[in-house]
Design a protein around this motif. Structure first.
Motif, PDB file in Angstrom:
ATOM      1  N   GLY A  83       0.809  -1.210   0.000  1.00 20.14           N
ATOM      2  CA  GLY A  83       0.000   0.000   0.000  1.00 20.14           C
ATOM      3  C   GLY A  83       0.842   1.259   0.000  1.00 20.14           C
ATOM      4  N   GLN A  84       1.969   1.230   0.697  1.00 24.45           N
ATOM      5  CA  GLN A  84       2.836   2.405   0.756  1.00 24.45           C
ATOM      6  C   GLN A  84       3.356   2.827  -0.608  1.00 24.45           C
ATOM      7  OE1 GLN A  84       5.299   0.894   4.363  1.00 24.45           O
ATOM      8  NE2 GLN A  84       5.719   3.083   4.221  1.00 24.45           N
ATOM      9  N   VAL A  85       3.535   1.851  -1.509  1.00 22.52           N
ATOM     10  CA  VAL A  85       4.101   2.167  -2.819  1.00 22.52           C
ATOM     11  C   VAL A  85       3.042   2.145  -3.916  1.00 22.52           C
ATOM     12  CG1 VAL A  85       6.384   1.342  -2.181  1.00 22.52           C
ATOM     13  CG2 VAL A  85       4.775  -0.243  -3.247  1.00 22.52           C
ATOM     14  N   GLY A  86       1.780   2.098  -3.518  1.00 16.53           N
ATOM     15  CA  GLY A  86       0.703   2.134  -4.508  1.00 16.53           C
ATOM     16  C   GLY A  86       0.559   0.865  -5.310  1.00 16.53           C
ATOM     17  N   ALA A  87       1.012  -0.277  -4.760  1.00 12.04           N
ATOM     18  CA  ALA A  87       0.982  -1.534  -5.508  1.00 12.04           C
ATOM     19  C   ALA A  87       0.012  -2.560  -4.924  1.00 12.04           C
ATOM     20  CB  ALA A  87       2.388  -2.140  -5.557  1.00 12.04           C
ATOM     21  N   ARG A  88      -0.729  -2.182  -3.902  1.00 15.54           N
ATOM     22  CA  ARG A  88      -1.653  -3.135  -3.275  1.00 15.54           C
ATOM     23  C   ARG A  88      -2.802  -3.444  -4.226  1.00 15.54           C
ATOM     24  NH1 ARG A  88      -3.350  -2.807   3.060  1.00 15.54           N
ATOM     25  NH2 ARG A  88      -4.498  -4.777   3.177  1.00 15.54           N
ATOM     26  N   VAL A  89      -3.145  -4.728  -4.351  1.00 15.59           N
ATOM     27  CA  VAL A  89      -4.197  -5.134  -5.275  1.00 15.59           C
ATOM     28  C   VAL A  89      -5.394  -5.667  -4.500  1.00 15.59           C
ATOM     29  CG1 VAL A  89      -2.556  -5.673  -7.107  1.00 15.59           C
ATOM     30  CG2 VAL A  89      -3.274  -7.482  -5.532  1.00 15.59           C
ATOM     31  N   GLU A  90      -6.527  -5.713  -5.178  1.00 17.04           N
ATOM     32  CA  GLU A  90      -7.759  -6.164  -4.528  1.00 17.04           C
ATOM     33  C   GLU A  90      -7.728  -7.648  -4.201  1.00 17.04           C
ATOM     34  OE1 GLU A  90     -12.627  -5.995  -5.253  1.00 17.04           O
ATOM     35  OE2 GLU A  90     -11.240  -5.298  -6.790  1.00 17.04           O
ATOM     36  N   SER A  91      -7.107  -8.446  -5.075  1.00 19.48           N
ATOM     37  CA  SER A  91      -7.055  -9.894  -4.867  1.00 19.48           C
ATOM     38  C   SER A  91      -5.617 -10.394  -4.968  1.00 19.48           C
ATOM     39  CB  SER A  91      -7.926 -10.623  -5.899  1.00 19.48           C
ATOM     40  OG  SER A  91      -7.836 -12.027  -5.708  1.00 19.48           O
ATOM     41  N   PRO A  92      -4.884 -10.402  -3.843  1.00 21.33           N
ATOM     42  CA  PRO A  92      -3.505 -10.889  -3.878  1.00 21.33           C
ATOM     43  C   PRO A  92      -3.382 -12.337  -4.354  1.00 21.33           C
ATOM     44  CG  PRO A  92      -3.919  -9.677  -1.854  1.00 21.33           C
ATOM     45  CD  PRO A  92      -5.246  -9.864  -2.513  1.00 21.33           C
ATOM     46  N   THR A 128      -1.290 -13.838 -22.547  1.00 18.55           N
ATOM     47  CA  THR A 128      -2.327 -13.998 -21.538  1.00 18.55           C
ATOM     48  C   THR A 128      -2.957 -12.653 -21.233  1.00 18.55           C
ATOM     49  OG1 THR A 128      -2.801 -14.871 -19.316  1.00 18.55           O
ATOM     50  CG2 THR A 128      -0.710 -13.726 -19.595  1.00 18.55           C
ATOM     51  N   GLU A 129      -4.233 -12.669 -20.913  1.00 18.55           N
ATOM     52  CA  GLU A 129      -4.971 -11.451 -20.582  1.00 18.55           C
ATOM     53  C   GLU A 129      -5.687 -11.703 -19.258  1.00 18.55           C
ATOM     54  OE1 GLU A 129      -6.231  -7.486 -21.242  1.00 18.55           O
ATOM     55  OE2 GLU A 129      -4.812  -8.684 -22.404  1.00 18.55           O
ATOM     56  N   GLY A 130      -4.921 -11.686 -18.167  1.00 15.14           N
ATOM     57  CA  GLY A 130      -5.489 -11.934 -16.860  1.00 15.14           C
ATOM     58  C   GLY A 130      -6.011 -10.670 -16.213  1.00 15.14           C
ATOM     59  N   ARG A 131      -6.446 -10.828 -14.984  1.00 18.98           N
ATOM     60  CA  ARG A 131      -6.914  -9.653 -14.240  1.00 18.98           C
ATOM     61  C   ARG A 131      -5.770  -8.692 -13.979  1.00 18.98           C
ATOM     62  NH1 ARG A 131     -10.248 -10.073  -8.485  1.00 18.98           N
ATOM     63  NH2 ARG A 131     -10.420  -7.818  -8.074  1.00 18.98           N
ATOM     64  N   THR A 141      -5.288 -13.915  -6.564  1.00 16.38           N
ATOM     65  CA  THR A 141      -5.404 -13.941  -8.025  1.00 16.38           C
ATOM     66  C   THR A 141      -4.111 -13.478  -8.677  1.00 16.38           C
ATOM     67  OG1 THR A 141      -7.779 -13.532  -7.916  1.00 16.38           O
ATOM     68  CG2 THR A 141      -6.690 -13.027  -9.998  1.00 16.38           C
ATOM     69  N   LEU A 142      -3.540 -12.402  -8.177  1.00 15.19           N
ATOM     70  CA  LEU A 142      -2.281 -11.909  -8.732  1.00 15.19           C
ATOM     71  C   LEU A 142      -1.188 -12.948  -8.610  1.00 15.19           C
ATOM     72  CD1 LEU A 142      -0.259  -9.892  -9.845  1.00 15.19           C
ATOM     73  CD2 LEU A 142      -0.143  -8.826  -7.584  1.00 15.19           C
ATOM     74  N   LEU A 143      -1.059 -13.579  -7.453  1.00 14.75           N
ATOM     75  CA  LEU A 143       0.002 -14.565  -7.265  1.00 14.75           C
ATOM     76  C   LEU A 143      -0.190 -15.743  -8.214  1.00 14.75           C
ATOM     77  CD1 LEU A 143       2.527 -15.476  -5.788  1.00 14.75           C
ATOM     78  CD2 LEU A 143       1.067 -16.426  -3.986  1.00 14.75           C
ATOM     79  N   ARG A 144      -1.426 -16.205  -8.365  1.00 14.40           N
ATOM     80  CA  ARG A 144      -1.679 -17.316  -9.290  1.00 14.40           C
ATOM     81  C   ARG A 144      -1.273 -16.934 -10.720  1.00 14.40           C
ATOM     82  NH1 ARG A 144      -6.360 -18.470  -7.960  1.00 14.40           N
ATOM     83  NH2 ARG A 144      -6.110 -20.566  -7.065  1.00 14.40           N
TER      84      ARG A 144
END
Length: 292
Positions: free
Chosen positions: A102-111, A133-136, A113-116
Motif C-alpha cells: 500500500g505504501q508504494v501504490g501496488a496493493r491489489v484487490e485480490s492478492p 495472456t490477458e489476466g486480471r 489472483t495476482l500470485l496465481r
C-alpha cells in the motif's frame, strides 16, 4: 537428507553481505537465504552479488513480492541468474506485506489472483514458452525469453501463510516457503493443504519441497533475545516456536520440523544477532553435523 540454511537478514547493511556469504561458502553451508523486505536490499541484486562472491553455496531469495514486479522483468532477472550460476539459485515469490504494498501504490484487490497469474506466467516463461495472456493483473502479448534457463531453472517456489495461499502453492508453484511463525504442527497442516492443491490441479506426483524458517538464538542471552523477538512479532503465545540454545538444541528443533514435512530448514537469527558471521559458522560447523 534435510537441507540446512541460514538467513542474511536485511536489517544488516548491504556491505555486510560479502563477509557473510564467503563464510557460508567456506564452511560448506547448504543454503544462504536473502529477503527482499521493503525498504531494504533488493533480492535480485543481492543474490547476484552473493553468487558472484561464492563458488558452492546455493543462494535463495525468499521472497520477491509480485505486486512490485512485472512478471516479464522477474523472468528476465531470474533467468539471467540461472544462466550465470546454474544449479545455485533458488527463487520464490509471494504476496508481499500488504501494508508495504500500500505504501508504494501496488496493493491489489485480490492478492491470491495476482500470485496465481504471476506464478503461471513466470513458470511458463522460465520454461521457454511463448506466452500470451490477458489476466486480471498479468497481461502478456507474445512474450518469450531469448535466454531461458536450462530445464526452467529448477522451478519457482512461493511463500504462503493462509489456507487459500497454501493450496495455491500446491496448484501453481514448484515448492512452498513457510515463515518462522510456523511450528511443527503448522508444517503438517501446511503439507496437507499443499497436497490438496496439488491433487486439485492434477499435480500429485513428483516432489514439492517445503522450506521453513526457524527463528534461532544462540550464545549469550539467547533465551531473552528469542523471547523478545517473538513478543515483538506477537507470536509469544504460539507453542514450540523458535529455539534458543546450543547446537544440540537447535538440531533437535530442526529435526522436529523435518519430521513434520519440511525438506529445508533455514535458521533465522534474531534481528539483534550480535555476530552474523559467527551465526553462519555456527549453523554450518556445529548444527549441520548433528542433522541427518
Amino acid at each position: 537428507m534435510t537441507e540446512l540454511g541460514a538467513v542474511f537478514r536485511p536489517q544488516l547493511a548491504p556491505e555486510r553481505l560479502r563477509s557473510v556469504a564467503r563464510i557460508a561458502d567456506d564452511t560448506g553451508l547448504d543454503q544462504l537465504w536473502l529477503w527482499e523486505d521493503c525498504f531494504r536490499e533488493g533480492g535480485i541484486s543481492t543474490a547476484a552479488a552473493a553468487l558472484a562472491w561464492t563458488e558452492n553455496v546455493r543462494i535463495g531469495v525468499g521472497l520477491l513480492p509480485v505486486p512490485l514486479r512485472n512478471v516479464a522483468i522477474t523472468a528476465m532477472e531470474v533467468a539471467s541468474l540461472h544462466r550465470m550460476f546454474p544449479g545455485r539459485v533458488i527463487v520464490s515469490v509471494g504476496h508481499g506485506v500488504q501494508d508495504w504494498m500500500g505504501q508504494v501504490g501496488a496493493r491489489v484487490e485480490s492478492p491470491v489472483t495476482l500470485l496465481r497469474e504471476h506464478l503461471v506466467a513466470l513458470r511458463a516463461l522460465l520454461g521457454g514458452e511463448r506466452v500470451t495472456t490477458e489476466g486480471r493483473y498479468v497481461k502478456l502479448d507474445d512474450v518469450a525469453l531469448d535466454w531461458p534457463p536450462e530445464g526452467g531453472g529448477g522451478g519457482v517456489l512461493a511463500g504462503a501463510t493462509g489456507p487459500r495461499s497454501l493450496r495455491l502453492t500446491g496448484e501453481a508453484a514448484d515448492g512452498t516457503i513457510l515463515t518462522a511463525a510456523t511450528n511443527a504442527e503448522g508444517v503438517r497442516k501446511a503439507r496437507q493443504l499443499i497436497e490438496e492443491g496439488r491433487a486439485a490441479a492434477g499435480r500429485g506426483s513428483g516432489p514439492h519441497p517445503v522450506v521453513v524458517y526457524l527463528l534461532t538464538a544462540t550464545g549469550a542471552g539467547a533465551p531473552d533475545r528469542l523471547r523478545a523477538e517473538l513478543a515483538d512479532e506477537g507470536l509469544e503465545s504460539v507453542p514450540d516456536l523458535g529455539v534458543a540454545g546450543d547446537a544440540g538444541a537447535v538440531a533437535k528443533a530442526v529435526e522436529r520440523l523435518a519430521e513434520a514435512g519440511a525438506d529445508t530448514v533455514v535458521l533465522q537469527p534474531t534481528g539483534d544477532e550480535p555476530d552474523p558471521e559467527g551465526f553462519v559458522r555456527f549453523v554450518a560447523e556445529e548444527v549441520r553435523p548433528l542433522v541427518p
